[in-house]
Scaffold this motif. Structure first.
Motif, PDB file in Angstrom:
ATOM      1  N   LEU A   1       0.817  -1.208   0.000  1.00 18.28           N
ATOM      2  CA  LEU A   1       0.000   0.000   0.000  1.00 18.28           C
ATOM      3  C   LEU A   1       0.853   1.262   0.000  1.00 18.28           C
ATOM      4  CD1 LEU A   1      -2.766  -0.992   2.593  1.00 18.28           C
ATOM      5  CD2 LEU A   1      -2.784  -1.246   0.109  1.00 18.28           C
ATOM      6  N   ASP A   2       1.984   1.197   0.666  1.00 21.02           N
ATOM      7  CA  ASP A   2       2.856   2.373   0.712  1.00 21.02           C
ATOM      8  C   ASP A   2       4.253   1.921   1.125  1.00 21.02           C
ATOM      9  OD1 ASP A   2       3.748   4.921   0.599  1.00 21.02           O
ATOM     10  OD2 ASP A   2       2.656   5.662   2.349  1.00 21.02           O
ATOM     11  N   THR A   3       5.218   2.704   0.760  1.00 20.72           N
ATOM     12  CA  THR A   3       6.587   2.358   1.148  1.00 20.72           C
ATOM     13  C   THR A   3       7.404   3.637   1.283  1.00 20.72           C
ATOM     14  OG1 THR A   3       8.523   1.036   0.568  1.00 20.72           O
ATOM     15  CG2 THR A   3       7.323   2.001  -1.253  1.00 20.72           C
ATOM     16  N   ALA A   4       8.369   3.612   2.183  1.00 23.63           N
ATOM     17  CA  ALA A   4       9.280   4.744   2.367  1.00 23.63           C
ATOM     18  C   ALA A   4      10.642   4.191   2.715  1.00 23.63           C
ATOM     19  CB  ALA A   4       8.788   5.664   3.484  1.00 23.63           C
ATOM     20  N   SER A   5      11.659   4.735   2.085  1.00 26.08           N
ATOM     21  CA  SER A   5      13.013   4.245   2.332  1.00 26.08           C
ATOM     22  C   SER A   5      13.955   5.449   2.294  1.00 26.08           C
ATOM     23  CB  SER A   5      13.387   3.216   1.264  1.00 26.08           C
ATOM     24  OG  SER A   5      14.663   2.694   1.546  1.00 26.08           O
ATOM     25  N   ARG A   6      14.728   5.624   3.371  1.00 37.66           N
ATOM     26  CA  ARG A   6      15.632   6.783   3.428  1.00 37.66           C
ATOM     27  C   ARG A   6      16.931   6.409   4.100  1.00 37.66           C
ATOM     28  NH1 ARG A   6      13.216  11.013   6.889  1.00 37.66           N
ATOM     29  NH2 ARG A   6      15.260  11.955   6.633  1.00 37.66           N
ATOM     30  N   GLN A   7      17.982   7.136   3.699  1.00 38.93           N
ATOM     31  CA  GLN A   7      19.259   7.019   4.390  1.00 38.93           C
ATOM     32  C   GLN A   7      19.259   8.102   5.468  1.00 38.93           C
ATOM     33  OE1 GLN A   7      22.365   7.220   1.479  1.00 38.93           O
ATOM     34  NE2 GLN A   7      21.627   5.422   0.391  1.00 38.93           N
ATOM     35  N   VAL A   8      19.403   7.687   6.708  1.00 38.47           N
ATOM     36  CA  VAL A   8      19.200   8.641   7.808  1.00 38.47           C
ATOM     37  C   VAL A   8      20.357   8.609   8.799  1.00 38.47           C
ATOM     38  CG1 VAL A   8      16.674   8.599   7.707  1.00 38.47           C
ATOM     39  CG2 VAL A   8      17.889   6.899   9.074  1.00 38.47           C
ATOM     40  N   ASP A   9      20.491   9.738   9.506  1.00 37.95           N
ATOM     41  CA  ASP A   9      21.389   9.801  10.652  1.00 37.95           C
ATOM     42  C   ASP A   9      20.623   9.314  11.880  1.00 37.95           C
ATOM     43  OD1 ASP A   9      23.625  10.997   9.358  1.00 37.95           O
ATOM     44  OD2 ASP A   9      22.515  12.893   9.290  1.00 37.95           O
ATOM     45  N   ALA A  10      21.381   9.049  12.926  1.00 35.96           N
ATOM     46  CA  ALA A  10      20.735   8.609  14.165  1.00 35.96           C
ATOM     47  C   ALA A  10      19.772   9.686  14.647  1.00 35.96           C
ATOM     48  CB  ALA A  10      21.786   8.341  15.219  1.00 35.96           C
ATOM     49  N   GLY A  11      18.587   9.272  15.045  1.00 27.99           N
ATOM     50  CA  GLY A  11      17.577  10.194  15.551  1.00 27.99           C
ATOM     51  C   GLY A  11      16.553  10.602  14.518  1.00 27.99           C
ATOM     52  N   SER A  12      16.780  10.228  13.264  1.00 32.40           N
ATOM     53  CA  SER A  12      15.858  10.647  12.209  1.00 32.40           C
ATOM     54  C   SER A  12      14.799   9.577  11.945  1.00 32.40           C
ATOM     55  CB  SER A  12      16.620  10.906  10.908  1.00 32.40           C
ATOM     56  OG  SER A  12      17.581  11.901  11.123  1.00 32.40           O
ATOM     57  N   PRO A  13      13.565  10.005  11.754  1.00 34.50           N
ATOM     58  CA  PRO A  13      12.499   9.029  11.490  1.00 34.50           C
ATOM     59  C   PRO A  13      12.296   8.787   9.993  1.00 34.50           C
ATOM     60  CG  PRO A  13      11.549  11.178  11.863  1.00 34.50           C
ATOM     61  CD  PRO A  13      13.037  11.355  11.942  1.00 34.50           C
ATOM     62  N   VAL A  14      11.768   7.627   9.696  1.00 32.83           N
ATOM     63  CA  VAL A  14      11.254   7.336   8.352  1.00 32.83           C
ATOM     64  C   VAL A  14       9.764   7.072   8.547  1.00 32.83           C
ATOM     65  CG1 VAL A  14      11.307   5.759   6.396  1.00 32.83           C
ATOM     66  CG2 VAL A  14      13.439   6.398   7.525  1.00 32.83           C
ATOM     67  N   GLU A  15       8.937   7.870   7.861  1.00 37.58           N
ATOM     68  CA  GLU A  15       7.505   7.849   8.162  1.00 37.58           C
ATOM     69  C   GLU A  15       6.661   7.447   6.957  1.00 37.58           C
ATOM     70  OE1 GLU A  15       7.679  11.607  11.329  1.00 37.58           O
ATOM     71  OE2 GLU A  15       6.552  11.781   9.456  1.00 37.58           O
ATOM     72  N   VAL A  16       5.547   6.826   7.255  1.00 39.94           N
ATOM     73  CA  VAL A  16       4.520   6.575   6.237  1.00 39.94           C
ATOM     74  C   VAL A  16       3.168   6.902   6.871  1.00 39.94           C
ATOM     75  CG1 VAL A  16       5.735   4.784   4.934  1.00 39.94           C
ATOM     76  CG2 VAL A  16       4.333   4.145   6.900  1.00 39.94           C
ATOM     77  N   ARG A  17       2.191   7.119   6.016  1.00 38.57           N
ATOM     78  CA  ARG A  17       0.831   7.373   6.492  1.00 38.57           C
ATOM     79  C   ARG A  17       0.013   6.112   6.219  1.00 38.57           C
ATOM     80  NH1 ARG A  17      -0.632  11.028  10.085  1.00 38.57           N
ATOM     81  NH2 ARG A  17       0.851  12.455   9.117  1.00 38.57           N
ATOM     82  N   LEU A  18      -0.574   5.522   7.243  1.00 36.50           N
ATOM     83  CA  LEU A  18      -1.364   4.297   7.077  1.00 36.50           C
ATOM     84  C   LEU A  18      -2.720   4.639   6.444  1.00 36.50           C
ATOM     85  CD1 LEU A  18      -0.614   2.581  10.511  1.00 36.50           C
ATOM     86  CD2 LEU A  18       0.550   2.263   8.323  1.00 36.50           C
TER      87      LEU A  18
END
Lengths: 158, 159
Positions: B78-95
């Protein structure tokens, strides 16, 4: 299944048993088996040719010849003793590089396949919390390929 | 005169060393100290019915089958999100129900190098540690005759 007379007739038809070893009835039966065998081979040969299949007789003759060679080699090796039999006529200086190559291949395979190993999905759940619903952690820490499932189940309505 | 100069230099050196001892621990723990990671969140609709597997799920089919194969046969992304992040950063999706689902990478453990991941979804919170490249699922919210399964995968970035 088959009586002894029929069995002998079959062997005679295949040329394994001399025809003289049979009585008159047996010889007649062997003749019938021969005719039947010829019909089957003829029909099968035509079918195989139509289907482009390889010549089974030639293939089987090759297998028989190879089996015979192996049997003779095994007998000769047994006569020479177990170590010469194991090594055959090949000297150690020929076997040593072959052994080294096998070891190198095994080592290479182990290293390369290690790089493609499935990721370890072991998951340590340190804490969880929810104001409503039920939380259930489904995991098998003995099986690192199995992923943990953190179930958050809604409370039944009504 | 010479003794006085030497004493001054010694005093200055001692002061510098002391300042270094005091200053280094006082420095804030920057995210640069923690390795970056790639975090992927995939929202899956799982239900009973005609067998279906979305193409994007084929790489994780073995894992999905082990965990849900006996309950569901239809798996759609239904949805996907993929990111390269530093510590403390969120990767978010909307259900689909409007709720926010966030997977927050919080660095690695010093002993075993496990990745710390926090998950936030509505009033639900959890903290987990996973191996580099590992995946875990959050599941259970009802959706259109089935449930929502959220896969969270995290892997350290190799420089």
């Amino acid at each position: 299944m088959f009586g002894m007379r029929k069995r002998k007739a079959m062997l005679a038809a295949d040329g394994v048993l001399p025809r003289d070893a049979l009585d008159a009835a047996g010889k007649a039966e062997a003749g019938r088996f021969e005719a039947l065998s010829a019909q089957v081979r003829e029909a099968e040969g035509a079918r195989a040719q139509a289907a482009g299949m390889p010549d089974f007789d030639a293939m089987f003759a090759g297998v028989e010849a190879r089996v015979e060679v192996l049997r003779r080699e095994a007998a000769e090796a047994g006569a020479r003793g177990w170590l010469p039999g194991l090594l055959g006529s090949r000297p150690l200086w020929v076997l040593a590089p072959a052994g080294a190559m096998v070891m190198a291949l095994a080592l290479g395979w182990a290293l390369l396949s290690g790089g493609e190993a499935a990721p370890d999905n072991t998951c340590f759940v340190d804490s969880y919390d929810a104001d409503k619903g039920t939380i259930l952690v489904d995991q098998d820490l003995d099986d690192p390929t199995q992923a943990t499932v953190i179930w958050v189940v809604d409370e039944e309505e009504g | 005169m010479r003794n006085a100069g030497t004493r001054a230099i010694r005093t200055m050196m001692a002061g510098l060393v002391a300042a270094a001892f005091v200053a280094v621990p006082a420095l804030p723990a920057t995210s640069a100290a923690e390795p970056r990671a790639k975090v992927s969140v995939t929202v899956i609709h799982a239900k009973k019915g005609p067998p279906h597997l979305h193409d994007a799920l084929k790489p994780m089919w073995d894992t999905l089958r082990q965990s849900f194969g006996d309950k569901f046969s239809y798996f759609e992304v239904l949805d996907t999100a993929s990111r390269q992040v530093d510590a403390g950063s969120p990767v978010e999706v909307r259900l689909p129900n409007g709720q926010r689902f966030a997977a927050i990478y919080n660095g690695v453990t010093p002993e075993k190098g496990l990745l710390r991941i926090n998950v936030e979804m509505d009033d639900f919170r959890t903290k987990v540690r996973i191996h580099d490249g590992g995946v875990f699922f959050q599941a259970g919210r009802k959706h259109e005759g089935g449930i929502l399964v959220v896969a969270v995968r995290a892997a350290l970035l190799k420089d």
